[in-house]
Write a protein that holds these residues in place. Structure first.
Motif, PDB file in Angstrom:
ATOM      1  N   LEU A  41       0.822  -1.203   0.000  1.00 18.31           N
ATOM      2  CA  LEU A  41       0.000   0.000   0.000  1.00 18.31           C
ATOM      3  C   LEU A  41       0.860   1.259   0.000  1.00 18.31           C
ATOM      4  CD1 LEU A  41      -2.519  -1.097   2.791  1.00 18.31           C
ATOM      5  CD2 LEU A  41      -2.692  -1.509   0.341  1.00 18.31           C
ATOM      6  N   SER A  42       2.164   1.123  -0.213  1.00 15.51           N
ATOM      7  CA  SER A  42       3.088   2.235  -0.003  1.00 15.51           C
ATOM      8  C   SER A  42       2.975   3.343  -1.032  1.00 15.51           C
ATOM      9  CB  SER A  42       4.530   1.719   0.038  1.00 15.51           C
ATOM     10  OG  SER A  42       4.853   1.043  -1.158  1.00 15.51           O
ATOM     11  N   GLY A  43       2.110   3.198  -2.027  1.00 22.35           N
ATOM     12  CA  GLY A  43       1.871   4.298  -2.947  1.00 22.35           C
ATOM     13  C   GLY A  43       1.111   5.439  -2.303  1.00 22.35           C
ATOM     14  N   PHE A  44       0.591   5.219  -1.116  1.00 23.55           N
ATOM     15  CA  PHE A  44      -0.172   6.247  -0.406  1.00 23.55           C
ATOM     16  C   PHE A  44       0.674   6.860   0.708  1.00 23.55           C
ATOM     17  CE2 PHE A  44      -3.252   3.190  -2.062  1.00 23.55           C
ATOM     18  CZ  PHE A  44      -4.128   4.031  -2.736  1.00 23.55           C
ATOM     19  N   ALA A  45       0.397   8.115   1.039  1.00 18.35           N
ATOM     20  CA  ALA A  45       1.158   8.821   2.064  1.00 18.35           C
ATOM     21  C   ALA A  45       1.163   8.037   3.376  1.00 18.35           C
ATOM     22  CB  ALA A  45       0.565  10.207   2.292  1.00 18.35           C
ATOM     23  N   TYR A  46       2.311   8.005   4.014  1.00 24.36           N
ATOM     24  CA  TYR A  46       2.449   7.292   5.291  1.00 24.36           C
ATOM     25  C   TYR A  46       1.483   7.861   6.322  1.00 24.36           C
ATOM     26  CZ  TYR A  46       4.898   4.756   8.996  1.00 24.36           C
ATOM     27  OH  TYR A  46       5.218   3.897  10.022  1.00 24.36           O
ATOM     28  N   GLN A  47       1.363   9.173   6.344  1.00 22.57           N
ATOM     29  CA  GLN A  47       0.462   9.846   7.287  1.00 22.57           C
ATOM     30  C   GLN A  47      -0.971   9.332   7.138  1.00 22.57           C
ATOM     31  OE1 GLN A  47       1.582  13.012   8.918  1.00 22.57           O
ATOM     32  NE2 GLN A  47      -0.292  13.195  10.103  1.00 22.57           N
ATOM     33  N   ILE A  48      -1.426   9.197   5.908  1.00 23.52           N
ATOM     34  CA  ILE A  48      -2.803   8.753   5.668  1.00 23.52           C
ATOM     35  C   ILE A  48      -2.946   7.270   5.963  1.00 23.52           C
ATOM     36  CG2 ILE A  48      -4.549   8.422   3.859  1.00 23.52           C
ATOM     37  CD1 ILE A  48      -3.788  11.122   2.748  1.00 23.52           C
ATOM     38  N   ARG A  49      -1.901   6.489   5.706  1.00 22.67           N
ATOM     39  CA  ARG A  49      -1.980   5.065   6.041  1.00 22.67           C
ATOM     40  C   ARG A  49      -2.068   4.855   7.555  1.00 22.67           C
ATOM     41  NH1 ARG A  49       2.797   2.266   3.826  1.00 22.67           N
ATOM     42  NH2 ARG A  49       3.645   4.287   3.261  1.00 22.67           N
ATOM     43  N   VAL A  50      -1.375   5.685   8.335  1.00 18.64           N
ATOM     44  CA  VAL A  50      -1.513   5.610   9.796  1.00 18.64           C
ATOM     45  C   VAL A  50      -2.952   5.955  10.193  1.00 18.64           C
ATOM     46  CG1 VAL A  50      -0.788   6.629  11.994  1.00 18.64           C
ATOM     47  CG2 VAL A  50       0.918   6.099  10.248  1.00 18.64           C
ATOM     48  N   PHE A  51      -3.505   6.976   9.551  1.00 19.12           N
ATOM     49  CA  PHE A  51      -4.890   7.371   9.787  1.00 19.12           C
ATOM     50  C   PHE A  51      -5.835   6.198   9.502  1.00 19.12           C
ATOM     51  CE2 PHE A  51      -8.922   9.211   8.362  1.00 19.12           C
ATOM     52  CZ  PHE A  51      -9.176  10.189   9.306  1.00 19.12           C
ATOM     53  N   ILE A  52      -5.616   5.516   8.377  1.00 18.81           N
ATOM     54  CA  ILE A  52      -6.456   4.383   8.002  1.00 18.81           C
ATOM     55  C   ILE A  52      -6.295   3.241   9.007  1.00 18.81           C
ATOM     56  CG2 ILE A  52      -6.796   2.580   6.253  1.00 18.81           C
ATOM     57  CD1 ILE A  52      -7.972   5.199   5.369  1.00 18.81           C
ATOM     58  N   TYR A  53      -5.082   3.011   9.476  1.00 18.27           N
ATOM     59  CA  TYR A  53      -4.861   1.964  10.467  1.00 18.27           C
ATOM     60  C   TYR A  53      -5.691   2.214  11.726  1.00 18.27           C
ATOM     61  CZ  TYR A  53      -2.701  -0.315  14.478  1.00 18.27           C
ATOM     62  OH  TYR A  53      -2.513  -1.011  15.638  1.00 18.27           O
ATOM     63  N   TYR A  54      -5.667   3.429  12.235  1.00 14.71           N
ATOM     64  CA  TYR A  54      -6.465   3.730  13.427  1.00 14.71           C
ATOM     65  C   TYR A  54      -7.961   3.686  13.115  1.00 14.71           C
ATOM     66  CZ  TYR A  54      -2.547   4.724  16.487  1.00 14.71           C
ATOM     67  OH  TYR A  54      -1.429   4.588  17.279  1.00 14.71           O
ATOM     68  N   MET A  55      -8.319   4.002  11.885  1.00 11.72           N
ATOM     69  CA  MET A  55      -9.719   3.880  11.484  1.00 11.72           C
ATOM     70  C   MET A  55     -10.193   2.431  11.623  1.00 11.72           C
ATOM     71  SD  MET A  55     -11.416   4.820   7.764  1.00 11.72           S
ATOM     72  CE  MET A  55     -11.352   6.594   7.992  1.00 11.72           C
TER      73      MET A  55
END
Length: 388
Positions: free
Chosen positions: A17-31
């Motif tokens: 999934l690394s094509g997406f910003a790390y910041q947003i992936r962290v957001f998605i993880y907590y989601m």
């Protein structure tokens, strides 16, 4: 038709999934961790602007990570989350603390202050090297401009040293450091029940996660453009999950165009774009820059669908889409030439208007038209709005 290079260039569904910003992936993880009473917020801590000169929104967000923060609410209260994907310097530590000190002055019900980092940078998470007295002196002695982060902290606490001490000590007591080795796997594991991981192929499951990230990215960018925080409740998240599950199945792939468009920018100052055949052909149609950008996003949208079909071994469907698009173009060109009304813009508009059974969605059909103007398309399928 040689599709090998397309597959190499594509951000393939079977990759990370690394094509997406790390910041947003962290957001998605907590989601993924939200319960029924939960919600998660993404807000800007400073003025930032997304525009057409940002060639990659994901890189832009990662580069300006100190400008963003997330608030995750669960039954235990609020988690204030900041993300860093670099080596953390003393200056970075101070900025992180300044952001939290400002947050604590406005919102006192924070139960955890989380610094989330990528393990590969070897950060140790030691934010509190300086005493609160030393940090307070640094703030008070600062002579930076009023819009500087440290100046905002100074304005809030300059007459309230005890308030500064209390906020600093609360943050220190409730601080959590996370150094994550594999964020992508945590996201993929986190949505296993939401997206029925065991009931579909791993490719389909990954594509569902990617569609969620793309959808949320688009919503975040829209909110930031308006100067607002983005807020997603558990109910809203589940609505997204239901919609995505319906559109992405083992035998069906239909990404949401509006979400796709929100998360995209085309940098029309990028020389690689300005020199591309598809751009130059659109210029021949006398379109505005905005309309050229729209058409290039159609192309990207079609390419995302094309690659999914190729991954699913649906080469025949891709060939039918592109073959029909080319035949439509040939029919339009012949008609315009016979009527003496041929022009680049008329070729474009009339070809886009033609039906294509294999690409029923407008944006897919439009995108295939622009895709076939690319320089590396085989000559027997290549479209020209103006003949070379």
């Amino acid at each position: 038709m040689d599709n090998s290079q397309d597959l190499i260039n594509d951000d393939s569904g079977i990759k990370s999934l690394s094509g997406f910003a790390y910041q947003i992936r962290v957001f998605i993880y907590y989601m993924s961790k939200m319960d029924e009473s939960g919600q998660i917020e993404f807000e800007t801590l400073e003025d930032v602007v997304f525009n057409n000169t940002n060639s990659s929104l994901d890189k832009f967000i990662d580069k300006n990570s100190e400008s963003f923060s997330s608030l995750y609410k669960n039954t235990n209260g609020y988690f204030a989350i900041q993300v860093k994907r670099t080596k953390i310097s003393t200056n970075t530590k101070n900025k992180l603390l300044f952001n939290w000190l400002l947050l604590e002055s406005k919102k006192t019900d924070i139960t955890k202050y989380v610094l989330y980092t990528d393990d590969k940078y070897g950060n140790k998470g030691d934010l509190f090297d300086s005493s609160y007295e030393d940090l307070y002196k640094l703030v008070i002695d600062s002579s930076k401009k009023s819009n500087a982060l440290i100046s905002k902290v100074k304005l809030v606490y300059k007459e309230n040293p005890e308030g500064f001490k209390k906020a600093y000590e609360k943050i220190k007591e409730n601080y959590m450091f996370v150094s994550e080795e594999n964020l992508d796997n945590k996201i993929l594991d986190g949505f296993a029940l939401h997206f029925n991981r065991k009931g579909v192929s791993e490719l389909t499951y990954t594509l569902r996660i990617k569609e969620l990230i793309r959808d949320v990215t688009g919503d975040i960018i829209s909110a930031v453009d308006k100067g607002n925080a983005y807020v997603c409740t558990y109910t809203e998240m589940m609505g997204k999950v239901e919609d995505i599950t319906e559109r992405i199945k083992d035998n069906h792939y239909e990404p949401d165009y509006i979400s796709f468009k929100k998360a995209r920018r085309v940098n029309l100052s990028d020389q690689s774009i300005l020199q591309s055949r598809e751009y130059l052909q659109l210029v021949k149609c006398n379109l505005s820059e905005k309309r050229i950008e729209e058409h290039l996003i159609y192309q990207q949208y079609y390419e995302s669908i094309k690659y999914r079909h190729l991954e699913n071994n649906k080469l025949n469907l891709v060939e039918n889409i592109e073959g029909t698009t080319y035949e439509n173009f040939c029919s339009v060109k012949e008609e315009l030439e016979i009527d003496g009304k041929d022009s680049p813009i008329k070729r474009l508009l009339k070809t886009k208007a033609m039906q294509n059974y294999y690409a029923p969605k407008n944006q897919t059909r439009y995108g295939s038209c622009i895709y076939l103007t690319k320089d590396d398309v085989e000559d027997d399928n290549k479209i020209s709005w103006e003949d070379d």
